[in-house]
Every structure is written in structure tokens, then in C-alpha cells.
Design a protein around this motif. Sequence first.
Motif, short mmCIF file in Angstrom:
data_model
loop_
_atom_site.label_atom_id
_atom_site.label_comp_id
_atom_site.label_asym_id
_atom_site.label_seq_id
_atom_site.Cartn_x
_atom_site.Cartn_y
_atom_site.Cartn_z
N ARG A 14 0.83 -1.20 0.00
CA ARG A 14 0.00 0.00 0.00
C ARG A 14 0.87 1.25 0.00
O ARG A 14 2.04 1.21 0.34
CB ARG A 14 -0.96 0.02 1.18
CG ARG A 14 -0.28 0.19 2.52
CD ARG A 14 -1.27 0.14 3.65
NE ARG A 14 -0.60 0.36 4.93
CZ ARG A 14 -1.18 0.17 6.09
NH1 ARG A 14 -2.44 -0.23 6.16
NH2 ARG A 14 -0.52 0.39 7.21
N SER A 15 0.23 2.34 -0.38
CA SER A 15 0.90 3.64 -0.36
C SER A 15 -0.04 4.67 0.22
O SER A 15 -1.26 4.51 0.19
CB SER A 15 1.33 4.05 -1.77
OG SER A 15 0.23 4.07 -2.65
N LYS A 16 0.56 5.73 0.77
CA LYS A 16 -0.24 6.80 1.37
C LYS A 16 0.63 8.04 1.52
O LYS A 16 1.85 7.98 1.38
CB LYS A 16 -0.79 6.36 2.73
CG LYS A 16 0.30 5.97 3.74
CD LYS A 16 -0.30 5.40 4.99
CE LYS A 16 0.82 4.96 5.94
NZ LYS A 16 0.29 4.36 7.14
N ASN A 17 -0.03 9.15 1.79
CA ASN A 17 0.70 10.37 2.06
C ASN A 17 1.47 10.24 3.36
O ASN A 17 1.02 9.61 4.31
CB ASN A 17 -0.26 11.55 2.22
CG ASN A 17 -0.77 12.06 0.91
OD1 ASN A 17 -0.10 11.94 -0.10
ND2 ASN A 17 -1.95 12.63 0.93
N VAL A 23 5.60 10.53 0.07
CA VAL A 23 4.82 9.31 -0.10
C VAL A 23 5.48 8.22 0.73
O VAL A 23 6.72 8.12 0.76
CB VAL A 23 4.80 8.85 -1.58
CG1 VAL A 23 4.19 7.47 -1.73
CG2 VAL A 23 4.07 9.85 -2.44
N GLN A 81 0.92 17.57 -2.56
CA GLN A 81 -0.48 17.18 -2.42
C GLN A 81 -1.40 18.37 -2.65
O GLN A 81 -1.18 19.45 -2.10
CB GLN A 81 -0.72 16.61 -1.03
CG GLN A 81 -2.17 16.20 -0.80
CD GLN A 81 -2.42 15.79 0.64
OE1 GLN A 81 -1.66 16.12 1.53
NE2 GLN A 81 -3.50 15.07 0.86
N HIS A 90 -4.29 11.38 -2.36
CA HIS A 90 -3.95 10.63 -1.15
C HIS A 90 -2.77 9.68 -1.35
O HIS A 90 -2.44 8.92 -0.45
CB HIS A 90 -5.17 9.86 -0.64
CG HIS A 90 -6.32 10.78 -0.33
ND1 HIS A 90 -6.32 11.62 0.75
CD2 HIS A 90 -7.48 11.01 -0.99
CE1 HIS A 90 -7.44 12.32 0.76
NE2 HIS A 90 -8.16 11.97 -0.29
N GLY A 92 -2.70 7.06 -2.91
CA GLY A 92 -3.20 5.70 -2.74
C GLY A 92 -2.92 4.76 -3.89
O GLY A 92 -3.14 3.56 -3.77
N HIS A 95 1.59 2.69 -5.07
CA HIS A 95 2.16 1.38 -4.77
C HIS A 95 2.18 0.43 -5.98
O HIS A 95 2.89 -0.58 -5.96
CB HIS A 95 1.39 0.71 -3.64
CG HIS A 95 0.00 0.32 -4.02
ND1 HIS A 95 -1.03 1.24 -4.08
CD2 HIS A 95 -0.52 -0.86 -4.41
CE1 HIS A 95 -2.13 0.62 -4.46
NE2 HIS A 95 -1.86 -0.65 -4.68
#
Length: 108
Positions: A14-17, A23, A81, A90, A92, A95
Amino acid sequence: MPDTTLADLAHEVRSKNAGPFWVTMEVFLRDAEGYRIAADESFLNERVIAELYRVEESTVQVFRIPSLNVVKISFPRPVSQGSLRDRDMHAGQHHVPLARLPVGRDDR
């Protein structure tokens, strides 16, 4: 048969801020063997991430957490962002290239 990917070894990628300028991606491996492969510095390192995401190698941070079978990766966002050019507010979806990374060739 297709190559095995990093996603095949993981419960989740997963990826996120990590704030408006960074990131963070996390790879939660299924077991110690998957972690051994993913955490190998000759396989997954700053250079590989820099090439995948077109960022400077010196800005990439890789954290290996063996007690959790997790590899965590952080790097600066390509655009901040919420800026006009931000296509993933986000982070998101960042990834996906990492999840698709081949871990080796299957016997054919």
C-alpha cells in the motif's frame, strides 16, 4: 507461467501520504521467506525505487522491519499534495509499480 511479483509475496502493498510532500509505501510480507526476498538489499534498494518512481536516489528511504515482516519506503512526492498537477491526492495508487516488481523468473 508469469513471473512472481512482490505482490505475490505480500498480504498487502500500500501507499499513502506522509504529509503533503512525501509518499510512504509499505509491503506487508506473508512470511519470513517473503521478507527475506523483499528485504534483500540487492533486490529492493534506493536505486530500484528511484528508477521505478523517477526520483533522486539520495531522497529515497528504505526501512526494513524484520520483527513485523515489513519493508517501508518513503520518498518525496513528484508534486505536492493538492497542487494543480496532483493526480492522486492521497497517494493511494503509488504502490502499483512496486507491487508489480518481478522478484525472479519462474521456471518455464
